[in-house]
Design a protein around this motif. Structure first.
Motif, PDB file in Angstrom:
ATOM      1  N   ALA A  51      14.779 -38.218 -48.593  1.00  0.00           N
ATOM      2  CA  ALA A  51      13.837 -37.103 -48.488  1.00  0.00           C
ATOM      3  C   ALA A  51      14.401 -36.062 -47.534  1.00  0.00           C
ATOM      4  O   ALA A  51      15.098 -36.390 -46.569  1.00  0.00           O
ATOM      5  N   SER A  52      14.073 -34.812 -47.783  1.00  0.00           N
ATOM      6  CA  SER A  52      14.647 -33.710 -47.002  1.00  0.00           C
ATOM      7  C   SER A  52      14.373 -33.860 -45.514  1.00  0.00           C
ATOM      8  O   SER A  52      15.221 -33.529 -44.678  1.00  0.00           O
ATOM      9  N   ALA A  53      13.194 -34.378 -45.151  1.00  0.00           N
ATOM     10  CA  ALA A  53      12.839 -34.496 -43.734  1.00  0.00           C
ATOM     11  C   ALA A  53      13.714 -35.496 -42.990  1.00  0.00           C
ATOM     12  O   ALA A  53      13.793 -35.461 -41.754  1.00  0.00           O
ATOM     13  N   HIS A  54      14.381 -36.391 -43.706  1.00  0.00           N
ATOM     14  CA  HIS A  54      15.178 -37.432 -43.059  1.00  0.00           C
ATOM     15  C   HIS A  54      16.386 -36.874 -42.303  1.00  0.00           C
ATOM     16  O   HIS A  54      16.965 -37.570 -41.466  1.00  0.00           O
ATOM     17  N   SER A  55      16.773 -35.645 -42.603  1.00  0.00           N
ATOM     18  CA  SER A  55      17.972 -35.097 -41.961  1.00  0.00           C
ATOM     19  C   SER A  55      17.655 -34.236 -40.744  1.00  0.00           C
ATOM     20  O   SER A  55      18.563 -33.636 -40.160  1.00  0.00           O
ATOM     21  N   ALA A  56      16.382 -34.161 -40.321  1.00  0.00           N
ATOM     22  CA  ALA A  56      15.999 -33.235 -39.249  1.00  0.00           C
ATOM     23  C   ALA A  56      16.773 -33.506 -37.956  1.00  0.00           C
ATOM     24  O   ALA A  56      17.316 -32.582 -37.331  1.00  0.00           O
ATOM     25  N   ARG A  57      16.834 -34.776 -37.543  1.00  0.00           N
ATOM     26  CA  ARG A  57      17.529 -35.109 -36.295  1.00  0.00           C
ATOM     27  C   ARG A  57      19.025 -34.812 -36.415  1.00  0.00           C
ATOM     28  O   ARG A  57      19.664 -34.323 -35.466  1.00  0.00           O
ATOM     29  N   LEU A  58      19.590 -35.095 -37.570  1.00  0.00           N
ATOM     30  CA  LEU A  58      21.007 -34.816 -37.793  1.00  0.00           C
ATOM     31  C   LEU A  58      21.276 -33.314 -37.726  1.00  0.00           C
ATOM     32  O   LEU A  58      22.281 -32.880 -37.140  1.00  0.00           O
TER      33      LEU A  58
END
Length: 696
Positions: free
Chosen positions: A386-393
């Motif tokens: 999901a798109s939100a999974h990359s926020a921290r990255l």
């Protein structure tokens, strides 16, 4: 005296040269059979040369006498159709010794299902009660019309929460494309809307009536009307008879409506070829069903011929062995095992990290280390469910000045300024298109929804061409601009030479942009891109149709660094990564709850699609694959629980019995003083002693 030697006929290059045995079998199947070959299913595993095989089949058909004008090639993007055409021409050029006409063969019926549907509907409009001048709404325009009808029926004023326009359109689209009863659609995908079944049925009936009154079609209509046409035996036989050969790419991504169209056009399957991979069927949320490809052979008597492509040209053998093991646990599917001649000692890695912060650090460290070894950022990708999974990255990449592009951003046709220009042109093309007119009128200074709606009711109801627009009452401050706008619409309605009418509309609109948008200087780049696209279209109608059906992927103002740096890392959802490949791939959050997503575990079909999604992600990698498993996530603002850590476990799709296919790595590694020589018994003894000493 021996007879005079006769000249040998020039050797004709084999158009199938360079194919492996399975590819050659698929490309040459039945090409000499009278009346066309029986149905063919090509199961093309990831990286097995599917596109090359299909192009060679088309080329072989043409080389052996098939009329290119009677070949229908259906793809899922215009770019794929264009690429297929280029490959076919290249293959024919190599095999065209003594036959110059062969190299000039053109596939006149090549494109997406929706584009071919639109073309056939215009050709047959008079036979099915359509106005050939219909316009096509994109998804947002369709949602706006749905919302207008929703409001007119009073559903926006209900005491209980009625579904919003986007949900209503999604339900409608699901019912059309899956051909399932509304109650079943609601129960399966929209249970929170089930109480509104009767109201939704009324809404959808009124929505269809509004489209018919305005002579507009939405995306789903392009397939629905096509399916209804070919369902009539006489018309179905006539349309099917236009084509000797029908070839379909990515068949695993088709929905029930598309499968019904094909079977109605070619009920015996003669001349029908479909290519796809059941293991890469991942678009159920768009209405696609894996059943189409699984059930294809048995849809005919005798059953369709099945050819499997299993030699992979992309990935190393260890990556393929791991991916094969994951997909082999699927409940059903065509039995195949990908293999490769690319040997490697490097197995894919399962990397355990403490949390998503460590995950981000590990990924950036790895990406930069590979870059130092000579692997460009563009050759690397980070995938996620999901798109939100990359926020921290993304935060970590920004902090460390690593440029990146994330796929899944703002789509071109969703940008307000693009929709503004298209509304002007759509309204000029079809004055009955109320949604386009309503948006276009509100581009004027001092004109709001009430004035725009009144003008549409008065001018366009009385005059289909909106010739009375200039006479409508508007606020005095808006009068000069209104007259100018009315003159523009009248000029566009007169249909000046294309693309002169586009330039006319753009000149007017660009003068409005500084008032409408603070960042107009960036947005005007998209208007200029529209101009370049317009210059390649023969007419306004073709421009609007093709742009709606196959728009550019992103706007000029999309976030990311490629405008500032020639090299950048790729971030992508797993769905957007399908069809792509990179040398090194990292997959984030390979844990239950993320893959499979906790919103996609309601039934076994959803879980099986999630398994296929992980398989797709794994098979994007050529040389290096990291599956990252955070041990916990920090979750904020959960009602009743507050901020807290949630502990995760490795995805159920990689059970313990598959771990032999992976190298397991813990990150960060222990400090040097706690590391011994790998495999050394003395190192283990020393470490145990140190651990005991810590507590003395």
């Amino acid at each position: 005296m021996p007879p005079a030697a006769t000249a040998s006929p020039p050797s004709v290059p084999d158009p199938l040269a360079g194919l492996n045995a399975a590819q050659r079998e698929a490309a040459a199947y039945g090409v000499f059979e009278a009346g066309g070959a029986g149905p063919l299913l090509v199961i093309a595993g990831a990286g097995t040369g599917k596109t090359n095989t299909l192009a060679h089949r088309v080329a072989r058909l043409i080389a052996d006498g098939a009329d290119p004008g009677r070949i229908l090639l259906l793809t899922f993007s215009r770019r794929a159709a264009d690429e297929m055409g280029r490959r076919v021409r290249r293959i024919l050029a190599q095999a065209a010794a003594g036959r110059p006409g062969l190299a000039r063969a053109e596939l006149r019926w090549s494109g997406t299902f929706h584009a071919i549907g639109a073309r056939l509907l215009r050709d047959y409009a008079g036979r099915i009660g359509l106005d050939p001048g219909f316009t096509i709404h994109d998804r947002e325009d369709s949602a706006d019309l749905m919302n207008l009808v929703r409001h007119e029926l009073g559903f926006s004023a209900t005491k209980r929460r009625f579904p919003q326009k986007g949900s209503c359109l999604a339900i409608y689209s699901a019912a059309v494309n899956t051909r399932a009863p509304l109650a079943e659609v609601l129960q399966a995908g929209f249970p929170w809307c089930a109480e509104w079944e009767d109201e939704l049925r009324r809404l959808f009936r009124a929505y269809v009536e509004a489209k018919q009154a305005q002579q507009v079609l939405d995306y789903d209509d392009l397939l629905l009307y096509w399916a209804q046409m070919v369902a009539e035996p006489e018309l179905g036989a006539e349309i099917g008879g236009l084509f000797d050969h029908v070839l379909v790419d990515e068949y695993q991504d088709t929905n029930q409506l598309q499968a019904a169209i094909l079977l109605a056009m070619k009920p015996e399957g003669r001349g029908l070829t479909v290519v796809g991979d059941d293991a890469q069927s991942i678009y159920a949320f768009r209405g696609a069903t894996v059943r189409n490809i699984l059930d294809f052979p048995a849809a005919f008597a005798p059953p369709a011929k099945v050819v499997k492509l299993e030699q992979n040209y992309r990935s190393t053998r260890p990556i393929l062995q791991a991916a094969n093991a994951v997909i082999a646990l699927a409940a059903e599917g065509f039995d195949k095992a990908l293999w490769s001649e690319r040997e490697s000692a490097q197995r894919p890695r399962i990397v355990s990290v403490k949390d998503d912060a460590d995950q981000a650090t590990f990924v950036v460290d790895t990406v930069l280390a590979l870059r130092e070894e000579g692997l460009r950022l563009k050759q690397q990708a980070v995938l996620f469910r999901a798109s939100a999974h990359s926020a921290r990255l993304e935060m970590e990449l920004t902090r460390r000045n690593v440029p990146f592009v994330k796929y899944g951003g703002l789509k071109f046709l969703e940008a307000a300024h693009v929709k503004d220009v298209l509304a002007l042109l759509r309204w000029a093309e079809n004055p009955r298109d109320r949604i386009a007119g309503f948006r276009a009128l509100q581009l004027l200074a001092g004109i709001g929804p009430r004035t725009a709606g009144r003008a549409l009711d008065n001018a366009c109801a009385a005059s289909p061409g909106c010739l009375l627009l200039a006479e409508q009452p508007v606020p005095e401050a808006a009068r000069a601009g209104w007259r100018e706008f009315a003159a523009l619409i009248e000029a566009l309605g007169a249909r000046p030479a294309w693309p002169a009418d586009f330039e006319l509309a753009c000149r007017w609109y660009e003068a409005q942009m500084p008032r409408l948008y603070d960042d107009f200087a960036v947005r005007v780049l998209d208007v200029q891109q529209l101009a370049r696209i317009a210059a390649t279209s023969p007419s306004r109608e073709r421009f609007l149709t093709e742009l709606t059906l196959d728009p550019p992927s992103a706007t000029s103002g999309e976030a990311g660094m490629p405008l500032l740096d020639e090299d950048y890392l790729i971030l992508s959802t797993m769905h957007s990564a399908k069809g792509q490949e990179w040398n090194a791939v990292s997959v984030l959050n390979v844990v239950d709850g993320c893959i499979p997503s906790d919103v996609a575990t309601r039934n076994s079909a959803e879980i099986e699609e999630e398994r296929r999604l992980l398989y797709v992600a794994m098979t994007r990698a050529k040389d290096s694959l990291d599956l990252i498993v955070p041990q916990r996530f920090y979750v904020t603002q959960q009602a009743g629980f507050g901020d807290r850590h949630v502990y995760a476990g490795r995805t159920r799709f990689i059970p313990n019995r598959l771990l032999g296919h992976f190298e397991q790595l813990g990150w960060p590694p222990p400090p040097p003083e706690l590391q011994g020589t790998p495999g050394s018994r003395q190192a283990a003894i020393d470490l145990a002693a140190k651990m005991r000493d810590m507590w003395r």
